[in-house]
Write a protein that holds these residues in place. Sequence first.
Motif, PDB file in Angstrom:
ATOM      1  N   LYS A  77       0.831  -1.212   0.000  1.00  0.00           N
ATOM      2  CA  LYS A  77       0.000   0.000   0.000  1.00  0.00           C
ATOM      3  C   LYS A  77       0.862   1.257   0.000  1.00  0.00           C
ATOM      4  O   LYS A  77       0.524   2.259  -0.635  1.00  0.00           O
ATOM      5  N   GLN A  78       1.980   1.220   0.729  1.00  0.00           N
ATOM      6  CA  GLN A  78       2.859   2.388   0.812  1.00  0.00           C
ATOM      7  C   GLN A  78       3.406   2.795  -0.560  1.00  0.00           C
ATOM      8  O   GLN A  78       3.574   3.982  -0.840  1.00  0.00           O
ATOM      9  N   ILE A  79       3.705   1.800  -1.400  1.00  0.00           N
ATOM     10  CA  ILE A  79       4.359   2.109  -2.680  1.00  0.00           C
ATOM     11  C   ILE A  79       3.411   2.001  -3.871  1.00  0.00           C
ATOM     12  O   ILE A  79       3.830   2.209  -5.014  1.00  0.00           O
ATOM     13  N   ALA A  80       2.135   1.714  -3.607  1.00  0.00           N
ATOM     14  CA  ALA A  80       1.188   1.469  -4.707  1.00  0.00           C
ATOM     15  C   ALA A  80       1.053   2.661  -5.644  1.00  0.00           C
ATOM     16  O   ALA A  80       0.868   2.501  -6.851  1.00  0.00           O
ATOM     17  N   ALA A  81       1.144   3.882  -5.101  1.00  0.00           N
ATOM     18  CA  ALA A  81       0.872   5.078  -5.912  1.00  0.00           C
ATOM     19  C   ALA A  81       2.131   5.696  -6.506  1.00  0.00           C
ATOM     20  O   ALA A  81       2.058   6.775  -7.088  1.00  0.00           O
ATOM     21  N   HIS A  82       3.265   5.016  -6.390  1.00  0.00           N
ATOM     22  CA  HIS A  82       4.509   5.672  -6.793  1.00  0.00           C
ATOM     23  C   HIS A  82       4.522   6.043  -8.270  1.00  0.00           C
ATOM     24  O   HIS A  82       5.018   7.108  -8.652  1.00  0.00           O
ATOM     25  N   MET A  83       3.984   5.171  -9.141  1.00  0.00           N
ATOM     26  CA  MET A  83       4.023   5.451 -10.578  1.00  0.00           C
ATOM     27  C   MET A  83       3.118   6.635 -10.915  1.00  0.00           C
ATOM     28  O   MET A  83       3.487   7.494 -11.731  1.00  0.00           O
ATOM     29  N   ARG A  84       1.963   6.681 -10.288  1.00  0.00           N
ATOM     30  CA  ARG A  84       1.055   7.809 -10.527  1.00  0.00           C
ATOM     31  C   ARG A  84       1.690   9.118 -10.065  1.00  0.00           C
ATOM     32  O   ARG A  84       1.621  10.129 -10.763  1.00  0.00           O
ATOM     33  N   ILE A  85       2.357   9.088  -8.910  1.00  0.00           N
ATOM     34  CA  ILE A  85       3.017  10.295  -8.397  1.00  0.00           C
ATOM     35  C   ILE A  85       4.142  10.730  -9.324  1.00  0.00           C
ATOM     36  O   ILE A  85       4.301  11.920  -9.612  1.00  0.00           O
ATOM     37  N   LEU A  86       4.921   9.777  -9.826  1.00  0.00           N
ATOM     38  CA  LEU A  86       6.018  10.098 -10.746  1.00  0.00           C
ATOM     39  C   LEU A  86       5.487  10.740 -12.017  1.00  0.00           C
ATOM     40  O   LEU A  86       5.994  11.777 -12.479  1.00  0.00           O
ATOM     41  N   GLN A  87       4.461  10.152 -12.600  1.00  0.00           N
ATOM     42  CA  GLN A  87       3.897  10.703 -13.840  1.00  0.00           C
ATOM     43  C   GLN A  87       3.261  12.070 -13.612  1.00  0.00           C
ATOM     44  O   GLN A  87       3.390  12.968 -14.449  1.00  0.00           O
ATOM     45  N   GLN A  88       2.580  12.240 -12.477  1.00  0.00           N
ATOM     46  CA  GLN A  88       1.989  13.540 -12.172  1.00  0.00           C
ATOM     47  C   GLN A  88       3.066  14.595 -11.972  1.00  0.00           C
ATOM     48  O   GLN A  88       2.893  15.751 -12.384  1.00  0.00           O
ATOM     49  N   GLU A  89       4.169  14.217 -11.370  1.00  0.00           N
ATOM     50  CA  GLU A  89       5.267  15.162 -11.139  1.00  0.00           C
ATOM     51  C   GLU A  89       5.889  15.597 -12.459  1.00  0.00           C
ATOM     52  O   GLU A  89       6.231  16.770 -12.642  1.00  0.00           O
ATOM     53  N   ILE A  90       6.022  14.655 -13.396  1.00  0.00           N
ATOM     54  CA  ILE A  90       6.551  14.993 -14.724  1.00  0.00           C
ATOM     55  C   ILE A  90       5.611  15.966 -15.421  1.00  0.00           C
ATOM     56  O   ILE A  90       6.041  16.980 -15.987  1.00  0.00           O
ATOM     57  N   GLN A  91       4.313  15.677 -15.381  1.00  0.00           N
ATOM     58  CA  GLN A  91       3.318  16.528 -16.038  1.00  0.00           C
ATOM     59  C   GLN A  91       3.308  17.924 -15.428  1.00  0.00           C
ATOM     60  O   GLN A  91       3.324  18.940 -16.137  1.00  0.00           O
ATOM     61  N   LYS A  92       3.279  17.989 -14.097  1.00  0.00           N
ATOM     62  CA  LYS A  92       3.223  19.279 -13.411  1.00  0.00           C
ATOM     63  C   LYS A  92       4.466  20.125 -13.702  1.00  0.00           C
ATOM     64  O   LYS A  92       4.365  21.312 -14.006  1.00  0.00           O
ATOM     65  N   THR A  93       5.643  19.496 -13.605  1.00  0.00           N
ATOM     66  CA  THR A  93       6.897  20.224 -13.827  1.00  0.00           C
ATOM     67  C   THR A  93       7.005  20.689 -15.273  1.00  0.00           C
ATOM     68  O   THR A  93       7.482  21.803 -15.555  1.00  0.00           O
TER      69      THR A  93
END
Length: 533
Positions: free
Chosen positions: A502-518
């Motif tokens: 559960k702790q690492i489940a969202a890591h890919m979504r967070i990475l992709q969102q960070e790329i998009q936002k930046t």
Amino acid sequence: MLMKKLFSNELWSRYVEKVEEDFHLKTYPHFDPYFDFSRFKDKVKSIISDPSLTAIKTHGFIPFVKTIQKTPRYRWQEGEEEKAGYYALETKSRPISFASHFDTYIYGFYSFAINQLYQEYIHSNGFQEVILAYRDDLNGKCNIQFAKEAFDEIKLMINSGIECSAVALDIKGYFDNIDHAILKKMWCKVIDVDDLPLDQYAIFRSLTKYSYVNLSTFLKHFNINLLKIEKDQRKKYKERKNPPKSYKSLFDIIPDDTCGNSFNEKMEYLRKRKLVTINSRMNAEKKRVLSNKGIPQGSAMSALLSNIYLLDFDRQIFEKGQKEDFVYRRYCDDILIICHSGEVNKIKAYIVNLISNDYKLVIQDKKTEVIDFKSSKNGMIRSYKRNHNEELKTFDPLPNDDKNFKNLQYLGFEFNGQDIFIRPGSLSRYFRKMKARVVKTVSMAYSPNSKSDRIFKQQMYSRYSHFGRRNFLTYAKNASKKYYTNSKGERKEGMDSSAIRKQIAAHMRILQQEIQKTSNQRATQKGVSKVKS
């Protein structure tokens, strides 16, 4: 002193095989040029294989280069009585001393050879299971298995109806406080001699009466900016992915007209300018004399010596644990005890007194953690912190209230009596590094020098997602599984932890969102269209 010799051709062949298995040229800044072991290993062999031992006795070890390694991390901060505790960012500073490129392989051979004897000793005396760090006979085990075994010991006691506790102790300034006389005695015990052979004594002396140059002081003295030098070199070779460095030694970038042309002249210049510091201390008359404590942390021998130093201590505490029914584990300067809750203060006091009186080391109560595992008000086993009584030097149990919940932290994991987690500080560091890499990669894509209108995500995915082969995410994912296959193709037991998943489940979504936002932010700043992802 004895003339017993450590070197053998068979031992040398095994050392060479180990080094060359995953060899890469070491390019950290030092005073000697980079040393290609694969091509010039015979130079090392000629010194350590000399039958008369003259070569190693007369070898001039170059002063270490010392740097301060700073690691930001989140740590739990205890709140006042009316306030809850909280996590806060703090920076851990650790002095690291690098041996010269050539000396590293001399130390490496002796470490490899003596470690074989050390491991034979602890196995023959039956306490091999308690020392977890810096060994090559652990059958591929890593912190995942070590932490799981500790948590399983706790579960075993809980399932037996025993209220148990975990005591985590930390040795203060371990490497800086290793007593030279005790170290020499333990070293002799490992290799089964009355006094160190001449070659090993030369190694011992180079690591106890050592000298070093502080890198930041050196650079400041000569007004050198290494980052700028390397940046200019990358610009010069912008067509190449890994451009060569413009220097192979720190002496390459200081002026010959000031310091002289030769290595010896430049080293003598450093000594005259008092840039070379010797391991020393102030005596009672306030005169500086050679210190009888401390070894450099970071050499190829240092980790092994940190195990050898506590040789008798490890055996004594292990045997005491066998008699008194508690578990003892040590990972370098971190000690873990798992015991009956009523025995905490007695065992803790025994260890603190023994390590202080017999090994001249200090364990700080303020860094000691005691975690009780007992039933909560709803009947579930949970972990609770203890209160430190400064006056009595004891750790007293607290009520099993929610405000006293505290997970046991061990080797990068946490355990609360029910579930195993990745330590929050490790996750925070991972996400900080991930965001910094995203900013750098996106900035390069929007740079005027960029040759493409795309953001290259492959390296980011390799380092910060489960697509990588050996990164933090793959390590965490392996830990979460019941079984996994490590990098050597070996099947190993994981923690089977849904909490980690559960702790690492969202890591890919967070990475992709960070790329998009930046990317959006950079496009707005530049006033251009978004580049392609």
